[in-house]
Write a protein that holds these residues in place. Sequence first.
Motif, PDB file in Angstrom:
ATOM      1  N   GLY A 133       5.028 -22.774  17.916  1.00 30.99           N
ATOM      2  CA  GLY A 133       6.359 -23.362  17.831  1.00 30.99           C
ATOM      3  C   GLY A 133       6.758 -24.076  19.112  1.00 30.99           C
ATOM      4  N   HIS A 134       7.991 -24.540  19.154  1.00 38.01           N
ATOM      5  CA  HIS A 134       8.506 -25.303  20.292  1.00 38.01           C
ATOM      6  C   HIS A 134       8.749 -24.468  21.548  1.00 38.01           C
ATOM      7  N   ASN A 135       8.822 -23.165  21.445  1.00 38.09           N
ATOM      8  CA  ASN A 135       9.145 -22.346  22.615  1.00 38.09           C
ATOM      9  C   ASN A 135       8.012 -22.239  23.630  1.00 38.09           C
ATOM     10  N   VAL A 136       6.902 -22.943  23.390  1.00 40.59           N
ATOM     11  CA  VAL A 136       5.820 -23.014  24.389  1.00 40.59           C
ATOM     12  C   VAL A 136       5.717 -24.425  24.967  1.00 40.59           C
ATOM     13  N   ASP A 137       6.704 -25.263  24.675  1.00 35.04           N
ATOM     14  CA  ASP A 137       6.672 -26.656  25.125  1.00 35.04           C
ATOM     15  C   ASP A 137       6.843 -26.776  26.637  1.00 35.04           C
ATOM     16  N   GLY A 138       6.103 -27.721  27.202  1.00 31.21           N
ATOM     17  CA  GLY A 138       6.316 -28.139  28.579  1.00 31.21           C
ATOM     18  C   GLY A 138       7.247 -29.341  28.591  1.00 31.21           C
ATOM     19  N   MET A 139       7.139 -30.155  27.582  1.00 32.42           N
ATOM     20  CA  MET A 139       8.095 -31.226  27.301  1.00 32.42           C
ATOM     21  C   MET A 139       8.322 -31.207  25.793  1.00 32.42           C
ATOM     22  N   VAL A 140       9.373 -31.781  25.335  1.00 37.72           N
ATOM     23  CA  VAL A 140       9.728 -31.699  23.917  1.00 37.72           C
ATOM     24  C   VAL A 140       8.564 -32.165  23.050  1.00 37.72           C
ATOM     25  N   GLY A 141       8.158 -31.296  22.137  1.00 39.53           N
ATOM     26  CA  GLY A 141       7.117 -31.639  21.184  1.00 39.53           C
ATOM     27  C   GLY A 141       5.695 -31.523  21.694  1.00 39.53           C
ATOM     28  N   ARG A 142       5.501 -30.961  22.893  1.00 41.64           N
ATOM     29  CA  ARG A 142       4.158 -30.847  23.460  1.00 41.64           C
ATOM     30  C   ARG A 142       4.022 -29.499  24.164  1.00 41.64           C
ATOM     31  N   PRO A 185       9.062 -15.395  17.108  1.00 40.31           N
ATOM     32  CA  PRO A 185       9.415 -16.624  16.392  1.00 40.31           C
ATOM     33  C   PRO A 185       9.770 -17.738  17.377  1.00 40.31           C
ATOM     34  N   GLY A 186       9.221 -18.903  17.131  1.00 45.99           N
ATOM     35  CA  GLY A 186       9.463 -20.051  17.992  1.00 45.99           C
ATOM     36  C   GLY A 186       8.379 -20.262  19.029  1.00 45.99           C
ATOM     37  N   ALA A 187       7.639 -19.218  19.373  1.00 43.49           N
ATOM     38  CA  ALA A 187       6.525 -19.352  20.318  1.00 43.49           C
ATOM     39  C   ALA A 187       5.232 -19.335  19.502  1.00 43.49           C
ATOM     40  N   ILE A 188       4.620 -18.157  19.344  1.00 41.10           N
ATOM     41  CA  ILE A 188       3.492 -18.026  18.423  1.00 41.10           C
ATOM     42  C   ILE A 188       4.057 -17.360  17.172  1.00 41.10           C
ATOM     43  N   ASN A 189       4.337 -18.189  16.171  1.00 45.10           N
ATOM     44  CA  ASN A 189       4.985 -17.719  14.950  1.00 45.10           C
ATOM     45  C   ASN A 189       4.091 -16.793  14.129  1.00 45.10           C
ATOM     46  N   ALA A 190       2.808 -17.054  14.164  1.00 43.25           N
ATOM     47  CA  ALA A 190       1.841 -16.241  13.432  1.00 43.25           C
ATOM     48  C   ALA A 190       0.481 -16.429  14.098  1.00 43.25           C
ATOM     49  N   THR A 223       4.849  -8.938  23.803  1.00 42.75           N
ATOM     50  CA  THR A 223       6.305  -8.898  23.948  1.00 42.75           C
ATOM     51  C   THR A 223       6.942 -10.258  24.176  1.00 42.75           C
ATOM     52  N   ILE A 224       6.172 -11.244  24.623  1.00 43.04           N
ATOM     53  CA  ILE A 224       6.761 -12.550  24.929  1.00 43.04           C
ATOM     54  C   ILE A 224       6.306 -13.635  23.957  1.00 43.04           C
ATOM     55  N   LEU A 225       5.001 -13.777  23.754  1.00 41.28           N
ATOM     56  CA  LEU A 225       4.503 -14.903  22.975  1.00 41.28           C
ATOM     57  C   LEU A 225       4.497 -14.676  21.469  1.00 41.28           C
ATOM     58  N   TYR A 226       4.254 -13.446  21.029  1.00 40.83           N
ATOM     59  CA  TYR A 226       4.244 -13.198  19.585  1.00 40.83           C
ATOM     60  C   TYR A 226       5.678 -13.046  19.091  1.00 40.83           C
TER      61      TYR A 226
END
Length: 179
Positions: A80-89, A49-54, A44-47
Amino acid sequence: MADHPDFQSLPWAKRLLSDPNLTIIPEVPETDRQGMAPNTMFNTILYQPGAINAHVSFRRPCTEPDAPRGDEQCMLLSVGHNVDGMVGRAHGGFNSLILDQLCGGAAYHAVPNAIPPATATLTVDYKAPVSTPCVVLARAWMTEIAGRKLWVRGVLEDGEGKVLASGKALFIAGRSSVL
């Protein structure tokens, strides 16, 4: 998901998924027989778009020297970027979460049981940042079984085999396990 464009556009991922020695692991159903939703954090959270896209999970023969069982549990992830701790990581906790999930899957596969094994310890060594967005491969394999104790190793790596994070875990199998 194996035919997802994020995987098919990368030669290494496409080659990996076309290996005849791998066995795709079917998706976990939305609910189990009692109507409960298993693994809600991922489903419900990670799967999304933006987190785990596929993602695609599979087993294949393991070539690691400390893998007495001979196979490994794998997951190919488009992150994707929605798992970032800092931008791009990706956040380090995300790396740990992926390793815990995959190592638990390897432990469960080694000792199937109605009661999944529980994580007792997980030690993660961060080797390099997971730059997002990206596609990464997570792998885990059993290293030892002693009674209800299940030792597992895992890695998160890029398409060139560079280890981004590695983990060692101890899982405890449910009491109803037959070993």
